[in-house]
Design an enzyme around this catalytic site. Structure first.
Site, PDB file in Angstrom:
ATOM      1  N   LYS A  77     -26.103   6.577  27.375  1.00 21.57           N
ATOM      2  CA  LYS A  77     -24.995   6.830  28.309  1.00 21.57           C
ATOM      3  C   LYS A  77     -23.670   6.692  27.562  1.00 21.57           C
ATOM      4  CE  LYS A  77     -21.832   5.827  31.624  1.00 21.57           C
ATOM      5  NZ  LYS A  77     -20.479   5.321  31.420  1.00 21.57           N
ATOM      6  N   ASP A  80     -20.881  23.388  29.796  1.00 20.14           N
ATOM      7  CA  ASP A  80     -21.714  22.912  30.905  1.00 20.14           C
ATOM      8  C   ASP A  80     -22.280  21.534  30.537  1.00 20.14           C
ATOM      9  OD1 ASP A  80     -23.763  22.417  32.703  1.00 20.14           O
ATOM     10  OD2 ASP A  80     -24.551  24.455  32.668  1.00 20.14           O
ATOM     11  N   HIS A 134     -12.536  -3.694  27.520  1.00 18.16           N
ATOM     12  CA  HIS A 134     -12.637  -2.847  28.696  1.00 18.16           C
ATOM     13  C   HIS A 134     -11.614  -3.269  29.750  1.00 18.16           C
ATOM     14  CE1 HIS A 134     -15.441   0.101  30.437  1.00 18.16           C
ATOM     15  NE2 HIS A 134     -14.879  -0.293  31.550  1.00 18.16           N
TER      16      HIS A 134
HETATM   17  C1  MEV Z   1     -20.187   2.151  29.259  1.00 20.83           C
HETATM   18  O1  MEV Z   1     -19.640   3.331  29.805  1.00 20.83           O
HETATM   19  C2  MEV Z   1     -21.034   2.475  28.045  1.00 20.83           C
HETATM   20  C3  MEV Z   1     -21.806   1.273  27.435  1.00 20.83           C
HETATM   21  O2  MEV Z   1     -22.568   0.656  28.435  1.00 20.83           O
HETATM   22  C4  MEV Z   1     -22.661   1.837  26.340  1.00 20.83           C
HETATM   23  C5  MEV Z   1     -23.636   0.835  25.739  1.00 20.83           C
HETATM   24  O3  MEV Z   1     -24.016  -0.139  26.375  1.00 20.83           O
HETATM   25  O4  MEV Z   1     -24.053   1.111  24.571  1.00 20.83           O
HETATM   26  C6  MEV Z   1     -20.836   0.248  26.911  1.00 20.83           C
END
Ligand code: MEV
Length: 435
Positions: free
Chosen positions: A275, A291, A389
């Protein structure tokens, strides 16, 4: 491309110190001064919309535009070329994180990347054959004819050096469902994403497939598991470039290696690992008018196919005093067709990225995915993700509490200092400031 083949070039540098501290207006000025955009482009970026008829030309029932922030991933050196990478994304910290890692990597030779070529598959599903083995042989014997017929539907693509080039057949029989013959039409889509072209070809030869097999054709559609359309990127970072926030370079490298191994053995972790990679890749995909659902579907399917169970798209290992990262990801993107012709901001994103075709775009996207992954693992394996973050999230929190541009920096600083990044706290800070 090999590191030895790298050349210097006269592209604008992707290294723009202090970019993140500037106002949006100052950023547009720097980009004009550096020759990345011109004054008309700056004007387009100032208007946050696009001409009103464009959405209506793109989709049905259009009522407007859902705007996403467009930012720039900086510091990218891929195959010895500078890239300023447009990224459309709503999540704070994605662009800061990727630019941070790209800066480290550019100090150690940059990313090496390569692309397998734009080879995709169209699937034609056949059922009800009396003799499936004979049907399979009949299709394979008619290969040149089928390829030629398919190419008749897309002569322009053939002229550009692409088009259908092969046919293969798979017999699928799990004992539970009707037996199926699946014909794969292999197509080189060159600089186009190619979905429409492949679907047209698959539909175009379906009748002939029925004649050859004596069966009935049902689905005729491309496969988004584009495992022959893969971009690879690597980077190699000596320990001495990795020390961070009280952790030695070796500690950071070993932590990242361990995080990578976690994703290699555990699908729960691999999903989150990937992700993070797709945070970068999909953002570039959106900004360049591609896309992103196709890219996401292909990437996750590839991640399972490659390892035999769902696994990571990128891996990291410690080798000879260095951290070595590798990514392999299907990247079915185009630089012609689709919304690229219609959407002015997409066109501007292509101008900023300054790439010559789908191969180069795929290589840059692989490098972005690798950098994005390292940024996440570096934080996770050291101080944790929340500190960085939350400090970026603080801007959105301050704005939600009603901070004006002039008040924003003060509120953000106070939120970060107290560690409580919440709208109620921001409102208190604002009230204090205003009184
Ligand atoms: C958050 O958008 C993405 C993470 O969770 C990716 C990861 O855990 O490697 C920080």
């Amino acid at each position: 491309m090999l590191a030895a083949q790298k050349m210097t070039n006269a592209r604008p540098s992707s290294r723009i110190p202090g970019f993140y501290k500037m106002s949006m207006e100052e950023r547009l000025q720097v980009l004009q001064d550096e020759g990345v955009i011109d004054s008309a482009d700056a004007e387009l970026l100032r208007q946050t919309g696009i001409p009103v008829d464009i959405p209506n030309q793109m989709i049905e029932n259009a009522i407007g535009v859902m705007a996403l922030p467009l930012g720039l991933g900086l510091n990218f050196d891929v195959n010895g070329r500078e890239y300023i990478v447009p990224m459309a994304v709503e999540e704070p910290s994605v662009i800061a994180a990727v630019s941070h890692v790209a800066k480290i990597v550019r100090g150690c030779g940059g990313f090496d990347a390569e692309y397998s070529g734009s080879k995709m598959v169209g699937q034609i599903q056949v059922v009800g054959c009396d003799d499936f083995e004979a049907a399979q042989i009949a299709v394979l014997e008619a290969k040149p004819e089928l390829v030629a017929r398919a190419n008749e539907f897309e002569p322009g693509m053939v002229e550009r050096g692409g088009g259908a080039y092969d046919v293969t057949v798979r017999l699928l029989d799990n004992g539970q469902f009707r037996k199926m013959l699946v014909v794969h039409l292999h197509v080189d889509t060159c600089d186009a994403m190619g979905a429409n072209m492949i679907n047209t070809m698959a539909e175009g030869i379906a009748h002939r497939i029925e004649e050859l097999t004596g069966g009935t054709v049902f689905l005729r559609i491309l496969s988004n598991l584009s495992d022959e359309r893969v971009a690879r990127a690597t980077c190699r970072i000596p320990f001495d470039k990795l020390g961070w926030r009280g952790f030695t370079g070796q500690e950071v490298a070993e932590g990242i290696e361990l995080a990578s191994q976690f994703a290699q053995v555990d699908p729960y972790r691999a999903t989150t690992h990937n992700k993070g990679i797709m945070n970068g890749i999909s953002s570039v995909c959106i900004a360049t008018g591609n896309d992103w659902r196709a890219i996401e579907a292909g990437a996750h399917a590839f991640a399972a196919q490659k390892w035999g169970q769902y696994g990571p798209l990128a891996t990291w290992r410690v080798e000879d005093g260095c951290l070595v990262g590798e990514i392999e990801v299907p990247v079915a993107v185009g630089t012609v067709g689709g919304p690229i012709k219609l959407h002015p901001t997409v066109q501007l994103a292509h101008k900023i990225l300054d790439i010559s075709g789908a191969a180069e775009l795929a290589e840059v996207m692989a490098a972005v995915g690798l950098a994005q992954n390292m940024a996440a693992l570096k934080a996770l394996a050291t101080e944790g993700i929340q500190r960085g973050h939350m400090s970026l999230h603080a801007r959105a929190v301050a704005a939600t509490a009603g901070a004006t541009d002039a008040e924003l920096d003060f509120v953000v600083e106070r939120l970060n200092a107290c560690g409580e990044v919440k709208v109620e706290r921001a409102a208190e800070i604002l009230a204090e400031l205003r009184s």
